[in-house]
Design a protein around this motif. Structure first.
Motif, PDB file in Angstrom:
ATOM      1  N   PRO B   3       0.850  -1.209   0.000  1.00 34.39           N
ATOM      2  CA  PRO B   3       0.000   0.000   0.000  1.00 34.39           C
ATOM      3  C   PRO B   3       0.879   1.251   0.000  1.00 34.39           C
ATOM      4  N   ARG B   6       0.596   3.213   5.104  1.00 27.25           N
ATOM      5  CA  ARG B   6       0.054   2.232   6.045  1.00 27.25           C
ATOM      6  C   ARG B   6       0.349   2.720   7.460  1.00 27.25           C
ATOM      7  N   SER B  26      -4.587   0.944   5.851  1.00 23.35           N
ATOM      8  CA  SER B  26      -3.812   0.947   4.606  1.00 23.35           C
ATOM      9  C   SER B  26      -4.527   1.779   3.554  1.00 23.35           C
ATOM     10  N   SER B  28      -4.308   2.331  -0.542  1.00 27.32           N
ATOM     11  CA  SER B  28      -3.688   1.865  -1.789  1.00 27.32           C
ATOM     12  C   SER B  28      -3.401   3.030  -2.720  1.00 27.32           C
ATOM     13  N   THR B  31      -5.983   5.485  -5.207  1.00 27.58           N
ATOM     14  CA  THR B  31      -7.381   5.445  -4.753  1.00 27.58           C
ATOM     15  C   THR B  31      -7.805   6.798  -4.175  1.00 27.58           C
ATOM     16  N   THR B 187      -2.794   9.716  -5.300  1.00 23.18           N
ATOM     17  CA  THR B 187      -3.694   9.120  -4.308  1.00 23.18           C
ATOM     18  C   THR B 187      -4.311  10.263  -3.506  1.00 23.18           C
TER      19      THR B 187
END
Lengths: 229, 337
Positions: B3, B6, B26, B28, B31, B187
Motif C-alpha cells: 500500500p 500504512r 492501509s 492503496s 485510490t 492518491t
C-alpha cells in the motif's frame, strides 16, 4: 531663549561647513552602532525565533528574564562591560577599553534583549498553520526557519528599529566604556553631554539635529518597508 | 504491491488524552479515500500523521512499506497536505505556487508550472501577480491547492477542502483533484463533513469516532445521556415524545449506533422489536450501497434505512409519507468512549 535660537543657527553653519569635530562624532556613532546592531541581529533573531517557536520547560522563566533585561540601565551595562574589559578584568588582555569595539560590545548587550523579545513576539503571532503548510510543501527545518523569519519580517523590522533607536541614543555605555575621547570614541550623545557642560550649545544642538535626522531616516525607512511588507 | 501508506498501531495523545488510536490502516496507491466523522473524531490529526506533518505518540507510518518519520526528505517530496484553512505566504500568488518548486531546487520552468497549476484549479494565469491579501476565501483555497498540485505529489491529503468556499470554488477543487488522479495517479485522502460529497467522490470511506475507526458508517448515531425507567430499561426520549430503547449502555453518556441494514421498515412490531414512527425525507442511491437508502425523520433525529429496490415500487416510501421503523435493541452497538 535667544541663546537657543543662536545655537540652532550656529548648528546649521557647523553642519553645512562640515565641522570635522561634529562629523567625527557622527562617524564614531555610526561605526559603533553598525557593529552592535549587526551582532545583536545575528545573535538575537535566531534566539528570538527559538524562544517564540519552541515550547520547552522553563520557557516562561526565560521570557521573564528577557523582558526584564529590556529595561537594563545603560550605566549598569557600561559598568559591567568596563569591569570585564579593563586591564584587571578577564578580557583585559584584548585592549578593548576606550575603543569603539568596546562600546559596540556594551551596545550589543543593550540591544540583544530588545531584538530577542520583539522577534519572539513576532514569531509567536505568526499563523499556527504556517508550519504545517511549509512541511506539507516539503520544507526542511532550515527552510521553515528562513521562511518563518521572512513571514515575521515586519515584526523583526520593528525589533531592529527599536533596538537601533536604543543604541543610538544611549549615553552611559559610550561614556563609561568609550571614555569620550575626542576624534576617537566621542559619539553624538557623549559629545552633546560634554558640549552642553561646556556651554557650547551650538555644537550640542548640531549633533542633536543629526540624531533627529537619523531618527527621521529610520522612521521613514520603517514606514516604507512596512508598506512593502 | 505494497500500500502507498500504512499505519500500524498508531496512537496519538494530546494533553494526556488519546485522540487517535488506530491498529491498522492501509491506503492503496491511486485510490480516493474519504475520512468521515464528527468534530473531534481525529480526522485532522490522522491527516497530519499520514502527511508526516506531525509525529504520532507511538506506532509506525509506512510509505510503500518503509517506516517514515516527519521531515523524511523523500516522503516529503511525495506527500502533500492541504489544511482546512490553507495559509498563504505573504507574497504574490506566483511566489506561493512556486515556493514548493524552489525549495525542491528546481530553478527553471516556474512560469509554465505556475500557469498550468492555476489553470488546473480554474484560475486565470493573470492571478499570478496578485498578492495574498487580494484574494477571496475560495480563490485563496484554490491557490493553496495549485501550490500543491504544482508539485505533482504521489499522495494529496485534503482537510475539509470545500468547507469554507463558494460552490464555484468547490466545483473547481473537485475537478482539479480528480484530474490530478487521472493524469499523475495521485492518491487522494479527503476529510470532510460533507457525506454526499464523499459518497460521490471516494472509492472507500473510513468512519472515525473518538479517534477510532468504526466498522460501520456514522449514520444512526444516538448520543447519550440515557435514562432508566422503573422496569430498568434504558431509553432516550425524542423531541416528538417517542422513545428509543437500548440495551444497558457501558456508560450513561455512551453513544449508540444502529446500522442502517438492521432498521426495518414495517407496519407493526414483532417479537422483541421496538418501533418508531417517522416521515420519509428522501431516497438516495449511492455507489457504495447496492440498495437505496431511505432517510426518515423521527422527532429531532434522522435515521437511514436500507430497503430493497422492489419496495419502492408501491410509492409508500416517497418523501412525505409516514412510515414505521422497527429495530431489535440487541442490534444496537456502542461506540467506545
Amino acid at each position: 531663549m535667544d541663546f537657543i535660537l543662536e545655537g540652532i543657527a550656529k548648528a546649521f553653519v557647523l553642519l553645512l561647513q562640515g565641522d570635522p569635530e561634529t562629523y567625527s562624532a557622527v562617524w564614531a556613532t555610526v561605526q559603533a552602532a553598525s557593529m552592535s546592531m549587526t551582532a545583536s541581529l545575528l545573535v538575537g533573531i535566531p534566539l528570538g525565533y527559538l524562544l517564540g517557536y519552541l515550547n520547552f520547560p522553563g520557557k516562561k522563566g526565560v521570557r521573564t528574564v528577557v523582558d526584564t533585561l529590556l529595561s537594563l540601565p545603560t550605566v549598569f551595562i557600561g559598568l559591567i562591560v568596563y569591569a570585564f574589559i579593563s586591564n584587571r578584568g578577564p578580557l583585559g588582555e584584548f585592549g578593548l577599553l576606550f575603543t569603539l569595539t568596546g562600546i559596540a560590545i556594551g551596545q550589543t548587550i543593550l540591544a540583544l534583549p530588545v531584538v530577542i523579545a520583539l522577534t519572539a513576539t513576532a514569531v509567536e503571532s505568526l499563523d499556527r498553520s504556517l508550519r504545517p503548510t511549509l512541511i506539507s510543501l516539503g520544507a526542511t527545518r532550515m527552510q521553515i526557519f528562513l521562511t518563518s523569519v521572512r513571514e515575521a519580517r515586519l515584526g523583526i523590522l520593528i525589533a531592529a528599529i527599536t533596538a537601533s533607536a536604543r543604541v543610538l541614543t544611549e549615553v552611559g555605555i559610550s561614556m563609561m566604556v568609550g571614555g569620550n575621547i575626542k576624534w576617537h570614541t566621542r559619539t553624538i550623545t557623549t559629545a552633546i553631554a560634554l558640549e552642553t557642560n561646556k556651554g557650547e550649545f551650538a555644537t550640542g544642538i548640531a549633533l542633536g539635529l543629526v540624531l533627529l535626522a537619523i531618527a527621521f531616516v529610520i522612521s521613514f525607512s520603517l514606514s516604507f518597508l512596512r508598506r512593502r511588507a | 504491491m505494497w500500500p502507498l501508506l500504512r499505519l500500524r498501531n498508531v496512537r496519538h495523545n494530546y494533553n494526556g488524552r488519546t485522540v487517535l488510536d488506530i491498529a491498522e490502516l492501509s491506503v492503496s496507491a491511486g485510490t480516493i479515500t474519504g475520512l468521515a466523522g464528527p468534530n473531534g473524531s481525529g480526522k485532522s490529526t490522522l491527516l497530519k500523521i499520514l502527511s508526516l506533518a506531525a509525529r504520532c505518540t507511538s506506532g509506525t507510518v509506512y510509505l510503500r512499506n518503509r517506516p517514515v518519520l516527519p521531515f523524511d526528505p523523500e516522503a516529503h517530496r511525495r506527500i502533500s497536505l492541504l489544511p482546512q484553512e490553507a495559509y498563504l505566504l505573504r507574497r504574490t500568488v506566483f511566489d506561493n505556487i512556486s515556493y514548493g518548486l524552489k525549495i525542491r531546487g528546481q530553478k527553471n520552468q516556474f512560469r509554465d508550472s505556475v500557469a498550468a497549476a492555476l489553470e488546473l484549479v480554474g484560475l486565470d494565469p493573470s492571478f499570478a501577480g496578485r498578492f495574498w491579501n487580494q484574494l477571496s476565501g475560495g480563490e485563496a483555497q484554490r491557490v493553496a491547492l495549485a501550490a500543491r498540485l504544482a508539485l505533482k505529489p504521489d499522495c494529496l491529503l485534503l482537510d475539509e477542502p470545500t468547507a469554507s468556499v463558494d460552490m464555484e470554488s468547490a466545483r473547481c477543487i473537485r475537478r482539479a483533484i480528480l484530474l490530478a488522479r487521472r493524469e499523475w495517479g495521485t492518491t487522494l485522502i479527503i476529510a470532510s463533513h460533507n457525506q454526499s460529497w464523499l459518497d460521490d467522490l471516494c472509492d472507500t470511506i473510513i468512519y472515525l469516532y473518538n479517534g477510532r475507526i468504526l466498522e460501520c458508517s456514522l449514520e444512526n448515531v444516538l448520543l447519550g445521556p440515557w435514562l432508566q425507567n422503573n422496569r430498568r430499561e434504558f431509553y432516550k426520549e425524542l423531541a416528538d415524545g417517542q422513545f428509543i430503547h437500548v440495551p444497558p449502555p457501558p456508560h450513561p453518556d455512551s453513544s449508540a449506533v444502529i446500522a442502517s441494514a438492521v432498521l426495518k421498515l414495517s407496519g407493526a412490531p414483532s417479537g422483541s422489536s421496538r418501533t418508531l414512527t417517522g416521515t420519509v425525507s428522501g431516497i438516495f442511491f449511492d455507489k457504495h450501497f447496492t440498495e437505496p437508502r431511505i432517510h426518515i425523520v423521527c422527532g429531532d433525529h434522522r435515521f437511514v434505512a436500507c430497503v430493497p429496490d422492489m419496495n419502492l415500487n408501491g410509492g409508500d416510501l416517497l418523501p412525505g409519507r409516514t412510515v414505521t421503523l422497527s429495530y431489535q435493541p440487541e442490534d444496537i452497538s456502542w461506540l467506545e468512549k
